[in-house]
Design an enzyme around this catalytic site. Sequence first.
Site: not given
Length: 419
Positions: A22-23, A116, A121, A304, A396
């Site tokens: 994803k990243n 968030c 952030r 993560d 997500r």
Amino acid sequence: MDAFRITGGKVLSGEVAVSGAKNAALPILAAALLTPEPCHFERVPELTDVGTTLRLLAELGVAVERDGDRVTLAASSVRTVQAPYDLVKTMRASILVLGPLLARFGEARVSLPGGCAIGARPIDLHLQGLAHMGAEVAIEHGYVVARASRLKGCHHYLDFPTVTGTMNLIMAATLADGVTIIENAACEPEVEDLATFLNKCGARITGAGGDRVVVEGVTALKGASHAIIPDRIEAGTLMLAGAITKGDVTVTGACPAHLEALIQKLREAGARVDVDNDRIRTTVPDGLKALTVRTLPHPGFPTDLQAQMMALMTVAKGVSIITETVFESRFTHVAELCRMGADIRLEGQNAIVGGVRELSGAEVMATDLRASAGLVLAGLVAEGETWVRRIYHLDRGYERLERKLGGLGASVARVTAPL
Ligand code: EPZ
């Protein structure tokens, strides 16, 4: 609103394939804005955040074609440089269009992402870097407004190795006048994958993946094709799912070199981890021992994977200490794990985790992407049934996780739960 209903106690075993990262996909899709020529991508994961990015790019006027994990983008007729609030508010990573829009069109208006669950952030480091490259940057009515006739190369030091900040500066520097040197750059593999794609487009980037990145600006980029690297966080999550159930799980299509910190920590805890090219097999011959884990920028232990590792430690033998150094409030999963019988005490950025014999299934609430992954892992070994609500957080960043876990023998059903 979807939920996962998990029946604990199944021992996971078998093979599971890792999807694209994803990243890496999010910045690389945004980077297609830097050229008018078509770009072709493979191994693009089917995730909510990828869908949001493609919607944002289409909103800007990019031609988007998608067929499963293949995506073609063509930014030959971008019609606006404004990334609207209603899209950006659902995904902070939308900030990744800032650098490309500014570099290619001399202007960008991107809604401020807002905080968030895991922290404020801020994006101050992104903006400092762009200003250092000659951009005029202002905040107007909740939008970042940046303008520059042409960015200029500079020697820039980042106060913190921000991942998306490094990515924004690299993308901006590809079309700048002169050479940009980024010191204290983020070293994540996803940064390196972005640079690999950009160099295929004709950019001149060296050092990406290390903490000093040098970008020699060019006047234009061309289209290119690229396959996204495997998702190291998904791979690590699946390895931990095998470990927590004391199973025998092999993740395939992975990149072990991106997971050195996790592999070492799992071995320290008593797991056996066998690496063979792109396959990583995790087994737990005996019990799991407590650990000390400190999250750090890559190549340190990834933030993560902190929630997922904490889930493992709740049923390890002994007292573990998990320190979160990257985000200021990334312990939202702790209260939910305690509702499942975990013994966790927070002291500032430290979580003291006392191993318990067994967790008990409960109704829990996901608050952010990786916290929800940690709750799912806990549910796999909890006695009885666990309901993880607000599973949209999980969607997500994980591609059909219930199917991947189910394929390994887990009892995980996606159900539409009452509000
Ligand atoms: C990226 O977020 C990832 N997201 C995150 O993954 C990941 O947790 C994070 O890097 C750290 O590895 C994407 O790549 C899309 P940072 P990013 O900028 O770039 C502070 C997931 O679960 N900071 O490296 O937003 C910030 O507050 C997501 O996949 C500033 O102070 O993270 C934080 O404390 C979650 N000012 C720290 O740096 C800035 O301008 C790390 O943030 C930027 C960051």
